[in-house]
Design a protein around this motif. Sequence first.
Motif, PDB file in Angstrom:
ATOM      1  N   UNK A 126      64.776  32.233 -62.064  1.00 17.11           N
ATOM      2  CA  UNK A 126      65.074  33.538 -62.634  1.00 17.11           C
ATOM      3  C   UNK A 126      63.871  34.430 -62.870  1.00 17.11           C
ATOM      4  N   UNK A 127      62.695  33.978 -62.433  1.00 18.14           N
ATOM      5  CA  UNK A 127      61.471  34.759 -62.624  1.00 18.14           C
ATOM      6  C   UNK A 127      61.057  35.348 -61.282  1.00 18.14           C
ATOM      7  N   UNK A 128      60.859  36.663 -61.245  1.00 15.57           N
ATOM      8  CA  UNK A 128      60.462  37.348 -60.012  1.00 15.57           C
ATOM      9  C   UNK A 128      58.959  37.187 -59.792  1.00 15.57           C
ATOM     10  N   UNK A 129      58.501  37.641 -58.625  1.00 18.89           N
ATOM     11  CA  UNK A 129      57.064  37.612 -58.349  1.00 18.89           C
ATOM     12  C   UNK A 129      56.304  38.470 -59.348  1.00 18.89           C
ATOM     13  N   UNK A 130      56.869  39.611 -59.733  1.00 20.01           N
ATOM     14  CA  UNK A 130      56.232  40.449 -60.751  1.00 20.01           C
ATOM     15  C   UNK A 130      56.152  39.700 -62.077  1.00 20.01           C
ATOM     16  N   UNK A 131      57.200  38.963 -62.403  1.00 24.80           N
ATOM     17  CA  UNK A 131      57.201  38.158 -63.617  1.00 24.80           C
ATOM     18  C   UNK A 131      56.144  37.070 -63.584  1.00 24.80           C
ATOM     19  N   UNK A 132      56.022  36.396 -62.445  1.00 24.99           N
ATOM     20  CA  UNK A 132      54.988  35.370 -62.313  1.00 24.99           C
ATOM     21  C   UNK A 132      53.598  35.987 -62.411  1.00 24.99           C
ATOM     22  N   UNK A 133      53.406  37.158 -61.794  1.00 27.97           N
ATOM     23  CA  UNK A 133      52.123  37.824 -61.905  1.00 27.97           C
ATOM     24  C   UNK A 133      51.818  38.133 -63.371  1.00 27.97           C
ATOM     25  N   UNK A 134      52.810  38.616 -64.103  1.00 31.28           N
ATOM     26  CA  UNK A 134      52.615  38.932 -65.517  1.00 31.28           C
ATOM     27  C   UNK A 134      52.210  37.683 -66.297  1.00 31.28           C
ATOM     28  N   UNK A 135      52.945  36.601 -66.098  1.00 39.89           N
ATOM     29  CA  UNK A 135      52.670  35.363 -66.831  1.00 39.89           C
ATOM     30  C   UNK A 135      51.286  34.806 -66.503  1.00 39.89           C
ATOM     31  N   UNK A 136      50.991  34.702 -65.212  1.00 41.88           N
ATOM     32  CA  UNK A 136      49.714  34.108 -64.792  1.00 41.88           C
ATOM     33  C   UNK A 136      48.548  35.019 -65.153  1.00 41.88           C
ATOM     34  N   UNK A 137      48.698  36.324 -64.929  1.00 46.59           N
ATOM     35  CA  UNK A 137      47.598  37.254 -65.211  1.00 46.59           C
ATOM     36  C   UNK A 137      47.306  37.347 -66.703  1.00 46.59           C
ATOM     37  N   UNK A 138      48.338  37.538 -67.520  1.00 51.56           N
ATOM     38  CA  UNK A 138      48.107  37.660 -68.958  1.00 51.56           C
ATOM     39  C   UNK A 138      47.630  36.342 -69.562  1.00 51.56           C
ATOM     40  N   UNK A 139      48.232  35.234 -69.124  1.00 50.13           N
ATOM     41  CA  UNK A 139      47.769  33.928 -69.593  1.00 50.13           C
ATOM     42  C   UNK A 139      46.348  33.633 -69.158  1.00 50.13           C
ATOM     43  N   UNK A 140      46.034  33.981 -67.912  1.00 48.99           N
ATOM     44  CA  UNK A 140      44.687  33.769 -67.401  1.00 48.99           C
ATOM     45  C   UNK A 140      43.659  34.628 -68.115  1.00 48.99           C
ATOM     46  N   UNK A 141      43.999  35.892 -68.352  1.00 54.99           N
ATOM     47  CA  UNK A 141      43.072  36.788 -69.056  1.00 54.99           C
ATOM     48  C   UNK A 141      42.816  36.272 -70.473  1.00 54.99           C
ATOM     49  N   UNK A 142      43.873  35.842 -71.160  1.00 54.63           N
ATOM     50  CA  UNK A 142      43.690  35.294 -72.514  1.00 54.63           C
ATOM     51  C   UNK A 142      42.821  34.040 -72.500  1.00 54.63           C
ATOM     52  N   UNK A 143      43.003  33.206 -71.497  1.00 53.43           N
ATOM     53  CA  UNK A 143      42.189  31.996 -71.366  1.00 53.43           C
ATOM     54  C   UNK A 143      40.724  32.359 -71.146  1.00 53.43           C
ATOM     55  N   UNK A 144      40.478  33.333 -70.282  1.00 50.52           N
ATOM     56  CA  UNK A 144      39.097  33.765 -70.027  1.00 50.52           C
ATOM     57  C   UNK A 144      38.476  34.326 -71.303  1.00 50.52           C
ATOM     58  N   UNK A 145      39.216  35.176 -72.030  1.00 49.69           N
ATOM     59  CA  UNK A 145      38.696  35.732 -73.281  1.00 49.69           C
ATOM     60  C   UNK A 145      38.394  34.620 -74.285  1.00 49.69           C
ATOM     61  N   UNK A 146      39.279  33.629 -74.376  1.00 53.42           N
ATOM     62  CA  UNK A 146      39.045  32.511 -75.302  1.00 53.42           C
ATOM     63  C   UNK A 146      37.784  31.746 -74.915  1.00 53.42           C
ATOM     64  N   UNK A 147      37.579  31.531 -73.625  1.00 61.15           N
ATOM     65  CA  UNK A 147      36.373  30.826 -73.174  1.00 61.15           C
ATOM     66  C   UNK A 147      35.123  31.632 -73.481  1.00 61.15           C
ATOM     67  N   UNK A 148      35.220  32.950 -73.354  1.00 61.81           N
ATOM     68  CA  UNK A 148      34.059  33.798 -73.648  1.00 61.81           C
ATOM     69  C   UNK A 148      33.706  33.759 -75.130  1.00 61.81           C
ATOM     70  N   UNK A 149      34.703  33.580 -75.989  1.00 60.65           N
ATOM     71  CA  UNK A 149      34.473  33.554 -77.433  1.00 60.65           C
ATOM     72  C   UNK A 149      34.036  32.177 -77.939  1.00 60.65           C
ATOM     73  N   UNK A 150      34.377  31.134 -77.199  1.00 60.49           N
ATOM     74  CA  UNK A 150      34.072  29.769 -77.622  1.00 60.49           C
ATOM     75  C   UNK A 150      32.591  29.464 -77.380  1.00 60.49           C
ATOM     76  N   UNK A 151      31.968  28.915 -78.373  1.00 60.45           N
ATOM     77  CA  UNK A 151      30.562  28.515 -78.261  1.00 60.45           C
ATOM     78  C   UNK A 151      30.475  27.163 -77.576  1.00 60.45           C
ATOM     79  N   UNK A 152      29.461  27.001 -76.749  1.00 63.36           N
ATOM     80  CA  UNK A 152      29.226  25.702 -76.114  1.00 63.36           C
ATOM     81  C   UNK A 152      28.597  24.758 -77.128  1.00 63.36           C
ATOM     82  N   UNK A 153      29.017  23.499 -77.080  1.00 64.93           N
ATOM     83  CA  UNK A 153      28.437  22.482 -77.960  1.00 64.93           C
ATOM     84  C   UNK A 153      27.096  22.022 -77.402  1.00 64.93           C
ATOM     85  N   UNK A 154      26.179  21.751 -78.297  1.00 62.18           N
ATOM     86  CA  UNK A 154      24.884  21.215 -77.876  1.00 62.18           C
ATOM     87  C   UNK A 154      25.086  19.773 -77.426  1.00 62.18           C
ATOM     88  N   UNK A 155      24.422  19.396 -76.383  1.00 61.35           N
ATOM     89  CA  UNK A 155      24.584  18.031 -75.852  1.00 61.35           C
ATOM     90  C   UNK A 155      23.436  17.172 -76.210  1.00 61.35           C
TER      91      UNK A 155
END
Length: 155
Positions: A126-155
């Motif tokens: 029931x999800x169109x290609x536009x719907x999949x683009x919305x889900x993947x793009x918005x989810x991906x953008x949020x993931x990228x933003x979260x990674x940019x905000x997360x500090x790397x742990x010292x090793x």
Amino acid sequence: MTNLSKARALALLIPAGLLAGAWGSQLFGGLYPCEMCHWQRWPHYAAVVIALLAFVPALPTRLLVTLAALAIAVSGAIGVAHAGVEYHWWHGFTACTKTISGPVTIDDLMKAPIVRCDQAQWTLFGISLAGFNAIISLGGALTIFAMLLRRDRAR
């Protein structure tokens, strides 16, 4: 691998993968894009170029990855608008598109497929290609933003 490196890779892979899927469904699957489908592609083209620039050492990686994520999110927002038009939640900005290329005659126009923005050509669960683009793009953008905000742990 640092969070910035992971975010940079995602900022390139997400739009490149979605564009590959869009072009593959068009060229091999016979699914011609409507006008709103094309609108979703443009921010992904920009995101790919910006993300590639983020791999150039002399350029500001974090800023470029942020800009690429914003472009991905814009495509996702357009995908939400397009999916809403397809599901008839609201009216669209355009009704249909004719897809042709090269020199055009009246006969070519009459034979060209009509691709409506308010009718999904393909769905999965029931999800169109536009719907999949919305889900993947918005989810991906949020993931990228979260990674940019997360500090790397010292090793």
